[in-house]
Scaffold this active site. Structure first.
Site, PDB file in Angstrom:
ATOM      1  N   ASP A  20       0.826  -1.217   0.000  1.00  0.00           N
ATOM      2  CA  ASP A  20       0.000   0.000   0.000  1.00  0.00           C
ATOM      3  C   ASP A  20       0.854   1.258   0.000  1.00  0.00           C
ATOM      4  O   ASP A  20       2.071   1.191   0.133  1.00  0.00           O
ATOM      5  CB  ASP A  20      -0.919  -0.001   1.237  1.00  0.00           C
ATOM      6  CG  ASP A  20      -0.145   0.218   2.537  1.00  0.00           C
ATOM      7  OD1 ASP A  20       0.957  -0.346   2.685  1.00  0.00           O
ATOM      8  OD2 ASP A  20      -0.628   0.948   3.410  1.00  0.00           O
TER       9      ASP A  20
ATOM     10  N   GLU B 227       3.378   1.656   2.562  1.00  0.00           N
ATOM     11  CA  GLU B 227       4.497   0.714   2.423  1.00  0.00           C
ATOM     12  C   GLU B 227       4.520  -0.342   3.526  1.00  0.00           C
ATOM     13  O   GLU B 227       5.585  -0.779   3.956  1.00  0.00           O
ATOM     14  CB  GLU B 227       5.839   1.476   2.429  1.00  0.00           C
ATOM     15  CG  GLU B 227       5.805   2.800   1.724  1.00  0.00           C
ATOM     16  CD  GLU B 227       7.169   3.432   1.495  1.00  0.00           C
ATOM     17  OE1 GLU B 227       7.675   4.061   2.433  1.00  0.00           O
ATOM     18  OE2 GLU B 227       7.704   3.265   0.388  1.00  0.00           O
TER      19      GLU B 227
HETATM   20  C1  NOJ Z   1       8.828   3.553   6.411  1.00  0.00           C
HETATM   21  C2  NOJ Z   1       7.553   3.735   5.658  1.00  0.00           C
HETATM   22  O1  NOJ Z   1       7.707   4.659   4.661  1.00  0.00           O
HETATM   23  C3  NOJ Z   1       6.451   4.112   6.600  1.00  0.00           C
HETATM   24  O2  NOJ Z   1       5.263   4.298   5.917  1.00  0.00           O
HETATM   25  C4  NOJ Z   1       6.313   3.021   7.607  1.00  0.00           C
HETATM   26  O3  NOJ Z   1       5.277   3.319   8.525  1.00  0.00           O
HETATM   27  C5  NOJ Z   1       7.612   2.783   8.324  1.00  0.00           C
HETATM   28  N1  NOJ Z   1       8.672   2.540   7.387  1.00  0.00           N
HETATM   29  C6  NOJ Z   1       7.496   1.659   9.325  1.00  0.00           C
HETATM   30  O4  NOJ Z   1       7.176   0.468   8.653  1.00  0.00           O
HETATM   31  C1  NOJ Z   2       6.206   7.335   4.480  1.00  0.00           C
HETATM   32  C2  NOJ Z   2       4.856   7.282   3.868  1.00  0.00           C
HETATM   33  O1  NOJ Z   2       4.101   6.294   4.501  1.00  0.00           O
HETATM   34  C3  NOJ Z   2       4.945   6.985   2.392  1.00  0.00           C
HETATM   35  O2  NOJ Z   2       3.677   7.038   1.830  1.00  0.00           O
HETATM   36  C4  NOJ Z   2       5.859   7.966   1.706  1.00  0.00           C
HETATM   37  O3  NOJ Z   2       5.994   7.610   0.356  1.00  0.00           O
HETATM   38  C5  NOJ Z   2       7.208   8.019   2.368  1.00  0.00           C
HETATM   39  N1  NOJ Z   2       7.074   8.237   3.781  1.00  0.00           N
HETATM   40  C6  NOJ Z   2       8.067   9.157   1.792  1.00  0.00           C
HETATM   41  O4  NOJ Z   2       7.445  10.386   2.044  1.00  0.00           O
END
Ligand code: NOJ
Ligand code: NOJ
Length: 428
Positions: free
Chosen positions: A194, A197
């Site tokens: 999703d 991520e």
């Molecule tokens: C980095 C991801 O971009 C973020 O969305 C996520 O919550 C954290 N890792 C922890 O899994």
């Molecule tokens: C974490 C977010 O969950 C993700 O959607 C995003 O792409 C990355 N950070 C980078 O901003």
């Protein structure tokens, strides 16, 4: 004694308000909107092709540690380009050309897998460490950027440029738009990660933007006489539409179905990802449009869930700070600027839809005012230099997470743009 206690409570209140608020909220609301627009545009431009990166790179944030966001994420970058197209600031044409060039480089070397590779180093190489992959919203969002641009160019009779650089209509194409569309058309049924991520499954957000990409792409294919591709894209878009309808449960939109890997904590299936899907998947074709009761129910359900979840929501402006989803534990689970702004954007779009379908003025005005309250909530947490991070603390209200998050600025600008459109409809 009682007086002393009252005094103590008052003092605490004063301290508390100074903690959760900041200087930005001292500005008059209109002044803040104007000032925030300027800073947002400047900071987005500062995050595109900064010194030391390959031209066309859109860094998610300049932050290199805790968290390290000094990468080009396909999703963040495409959403940024969409905001630039929508608002028309900077030099859109030159920025799009750089974006086109870097996309070719990314597509030619997507490392671990395929076009669903979510993140690239600032030198154009794919990130090869462990990550949630593939993420199939990326190529779809990027295709929307290129389809918008191609439409504009074709309207200006720039057929040759479009054919040579964006969509050549060839089989096994190397042109960026066609490659992304082929990928989306062939892979939308695949389980993937999703936008946050974290969860592998089927996602409303990803499907919504995939459908939009294919429908806009089909139009370009049609205009370039690539008939076979056109009908193939349209056929897949129709199948996606049917799939999307299965996400409507209990009168609201669910974010994810059939999850098979990653976080398992998202039991409520409440997620602001669905509001982002409504925003970025919208084609103004009547499908899940902003006057649909499902949209209203989904929004209200999220509001009641976040309202009690964060202490910051217990004081300050009546607008509710939103996080990503209630079970979020990333940085302890806080409200985010981009999700709170998505709420405002949806409210403004609901106001506009209500105005256009001749709903009572009271109803239209009320939706618009609710949007403003959410913007005022954002203003309340913005620091005096108007720089936006990713998150703000759920208890103190202070900014935290990635600094100068590009996507936060893009979200402010598109919410503001929706506000202006609602205002115009209201005054008609
Ligand atoms: C980095 C991801 O971009 C973020 O969305 C996520 O919550 C954290 N890792 C922890 O899994
Ligand atoms: C974490 C977010 O969950 C993700 O959607 C995003 O792409 C990355 N950070 C980078 O901003």
């Amino acid at each position: 004694m009682v007086r002393y206690l009252v005094k103590l409570i008052m003092l605490n209140l004063v301290i508390l308000t100074t903690i959760v608020s900041s200087d930005a909220h001292a500005l008059d609301f209109q002044e803040w909107l104007t000032a925030q627009k300027k800073v947002s545009e400047e900071q987005i431009l500062a995050n595109i092709s900064p010194k030391g990166t390959l031209a066309g790179t859109v860094i998610a944030s300049p932050s290199r540690t805790n968290p390290d966001y000094y990468y080009h994420w396909i999703r963040d970058a495409a959403l940024t380009m969409l905001a630039i197209q929508e608002l028309g600031f900077g030099a859109p044409e030159a920025l799009l050309k750089d974006f086109l060039n870097i996309t070719k480089i990314h597509q030619d070397n997507s490392g671990n897998g395929n076009l669903g590779e979510p993140k690239y180093l600032v030198n154009g190489e794919p990130y090869t460490g462990p990550w949630g992959r593939p993420q199939n919203d990326g190529p779809a969002l990027r295709a929307i950027v290129f389809a918008n641009w191609a439409t504009q160019l074709l309207n200006q009779n720039q057929l040759t440029f479009v054919k040579d650089n964006i969509y050549d209509g060839q089989w096994d194409s190397k042109s960026p738009l066609k490659r992304d569309l082929q990928y989306v058309a062939h892979h939308w049924q695949d389980l993937n990660f999703d936008l946050w991520e974290e969860v592998k499954g089927e996602h409303y957000f990803t499907l919504a933007v995939s459908r939009k990409a294919l429908i806009l792409g089909a139009e370009i294919a049609g205009r370039l006489n690539d008939r076979g591709a056109m009908s193939y894209y349209l056929g897949q878009a129709e199948l996606i539409k049917n799939k999307i309808l299965t996400f409507v449960r209990n009168k609201r939109l669910y974010a994810t179905l059939n999850s098979v890997e990653g976080l398992t904590s998202k039991s409520s299936n409440r997620d602001v990802a669905v509001l982002l899907g409504l925003i970025h998947g919208d084609l103004q074709d009547g499908f899940l449009s902003f006057d649909n009761p499902i949209v209203n129910e989904t929004l209200r359900d999220l509001q009641s869930s976040f309202n009690s979840l964060y202490i910051v929501n217990w004081s300050g402006p009546a607008g509710i700070a939103f996080g990503r989803y209630p079970e979020d534990v990333y940085y302890n689970g806080n409200p985010w600027f981009l999700t709170t702004l998505a709420q405002a954007e949806v409210l403004y779009k609901m106001a506009k839809a209500a105005a256009l379908s001749a709903k009572p003025l009271k109803k239209v005005q009320s939706l618009f005012d609710q949007g403003d309250l959410v913007m005022k909530r954002v203003q309340f947490h913005v620091p005096s230099d108007l720089h936006l991070t990713e998150q703000f603390d759920k208890t103190s209200g202070f900014c935290l997470g990635a600094t100068d998050l590009t996507w936060s600025y893009a979200s402010f600008l598109t919410a503001l743009h929706a506000r202006e459109a609602a205002l115009a409809a209201l005054n008609k």
